[in-house]
Scaffold this active site. Sequence first.
Site, PDB file in Angstrom:
ATOM      1  NE  ARG A  41       3.546  -4.923 -11.844  1.00  0.00           N
ATOM      2  CZ  ARG A  41       2.269  -5.285 -12.043  1.00  0.00           C
ATOM      3  NH1 ARG A  41       1.337  -4.386 -12.167  1.00  0.00           N
ATOM      4  NH2 ARG A  41       1.945  -6.565 -12.117  1.00  0.00           N
ATOM      5  CB  SER A  51       2.297   2.334  -9.505  1.00  0.00           C
ATOM      6  OG  SER A  51       2.481   0.967  -9.769  1.00  0.00           O
ATOM      7  CG  HIS A  61      -3.230   1.375  -2.174  1.00  0.00           C
ATOM      8  ND1 HIS A  61      -1.906   1.066  -2.370  1.00  0.00           N
ATOM      9  CD2 HIS A  61      -3.915   0.719  -3.151  1.00  0.00           C
ATOM     10  CE1 HIS A  61      -1.785   0.255  -3.404  1.00  0.00           C
ATOM     11  NE2 HIS A  61      -2.986   0.030  -3.896  1.00  0.00           N
ATOM     12  CG  LEU A  78      -1.868  -1.216   1.349  1.00  0.00           C
ATOM     13  CD1 LEU A  78      -2.786  -1.050   2.561  1.00  0.00           C
ATOM     14  CD2 LEU A  78      -2.691  -1.444   0.088  1.00  0.00           C
ATOM     15  CG  HIS A  79       1.025   3.286  -3.304  1.00  0.00           C
ATOM     16  ND1 HIS A  79      -0.008   4.084  -3.741  1.00  0.00           N
ATOM     17  CD2 HIS A  79       1.039   2.220  -4.143  1.00  0.00           C
ATOM     18  CE1 HIS A  79      -0.569   3.547  -4.800  1.00  0.00           C
ATOM     19  NE2 HIS A  79       0.028   2.403  -5.063  1.00  0.00           N
ATOM     20  CD  GLN A 136      -7.977  -2.300 -11.955  1.00  0.00           C
ATOM     21  OE1 GLN A 136      -7.294  -3.268 -12.163  1.00  0.00           O
ATOM     22  NE2 GLN A 136      -7.821  -1.567 -10.875  1.00  0.00           N
TER      23      GLN A 136
HETATM   24  O1  PAF Z   1      -5.778  -2.437  -9.100  1.00  0.00           O
HETATM   25  C1  PAF Z   1      -5.474  -3.450  -8.463  1.00  0.00           C
HETATM   26  O2  PAF Z   1      -4.730  -3.428  -7.495  1.00  0.00           O
HETATM   27  C2  PAF Z   1      -6.055  -4.795  -8.909  1.00  0.00           C
HETATM   28  O3  PAF Z   1      -6.183  -4.880 -10.275  1.00  0.00           O
HETATM   29  C3  PAF Z   1      -7.375  -5.146  -8.210  1.00  0.00           C
HETATM   30  C4  PAF Z   1      -8.485  -4.169  -8.588  1.00  0.00           C
HETATM   31  C5  PAF Z   1      -7.197  -5.147  -6.708  1.00  0.00           C
HETATM   32  C6  PAF Z   1      -7.839  -6.534  -8.638  1.00  0.00           C
HETATM   33  O4  PAF Z   1      -6.921  -7.513  -8.302  1.00  0.00           O
END
Ligand code: PAF
Length: 272
Positions: free
Chosen positions: A183, A181, A33, A29-30, A149
């Site tokens: 990543r 992110s 989030h 988490l960052h 997404q």
């Molecule tokens: O955005 C994300 O972290 C993922 O794609 C999610 C929505 C938790 C689904 O695994």
Amino acid sequence: MIIVNDIEQIQNICRDKSNKGFIPTMGALHKGHISLIQKSRLNLDFIIVSIFINPAQFSENEDLDKYPQNAKNDIKICQDNKVDVLFMPLAKDIYQDYEPKIISDKIDAYKLEGINRPSHFDGVLNVVMKLLNIITPNKLYLGKKDAQQIILIEKMIKSFFLNINVIRCESIRDDDGIAMSSRNIYLSKNDRMKLMQVNKALQKCKNKITNNKTKSDIIIEEIRNNLIKLEINYISIVNHKLKQAKYTIISDTIILISVNINNTNYIDNIWL
Ligand code: PAF
């Protein structure tokens, strides 16, 4: 805060609650989030965060085995931000051997991020549908950074008549303008220096677009000229329903950029 792994247990907890906010995550988490959690806290009584590294959304050549994990820090972040339940299910409980699957819409899910990650959004939609059915939230908080997404999840929610309100939340950036992110831990200082061009190029375009007559091709060309020494995967302009936009229409346009930096896919966008 309680931490729950068991699906039946979380279903029992959630069943009684009427005003639930849900933030699905893959952990590490960052600040992005945290902003989702804080936003949900403002409006709702009961906040659930899930952490589940969903194998189904990774392609074979992707980073499933080394995806960043930091459970201790994640738990602290959730506690500090007054999350009510942290749901951390196990893959064996989420997936059965043989089960029906949601297949994402080929047109919208196999472009942009879907080009190099063909079944990625099938994986995302399946896990999100499962999580929504387990938690039954009233509101679902998602970051605008993952524009494709969000739109695909919204379409799924509509198609399956789920009574869930999706709250699109602004991207959160580091001081250098890089969009947050999990990543980003793969990025070196030098990578970040190069990536700073992305947000700058997006902002520059935003300031230039003052009417609805600007041709998307011209904007794309300008952005391309501003991204020096970056390996561009795509620059695309779509409307808020993910359809290619010939003109940038203010309040119905997303400019999306994806670049490959040191084998890491970095995406960013701006919603007009
Ligand atoms: O955005 C994300 O972290 C993922 O794609 C999610 C929505 C938790 C689904 O695994």
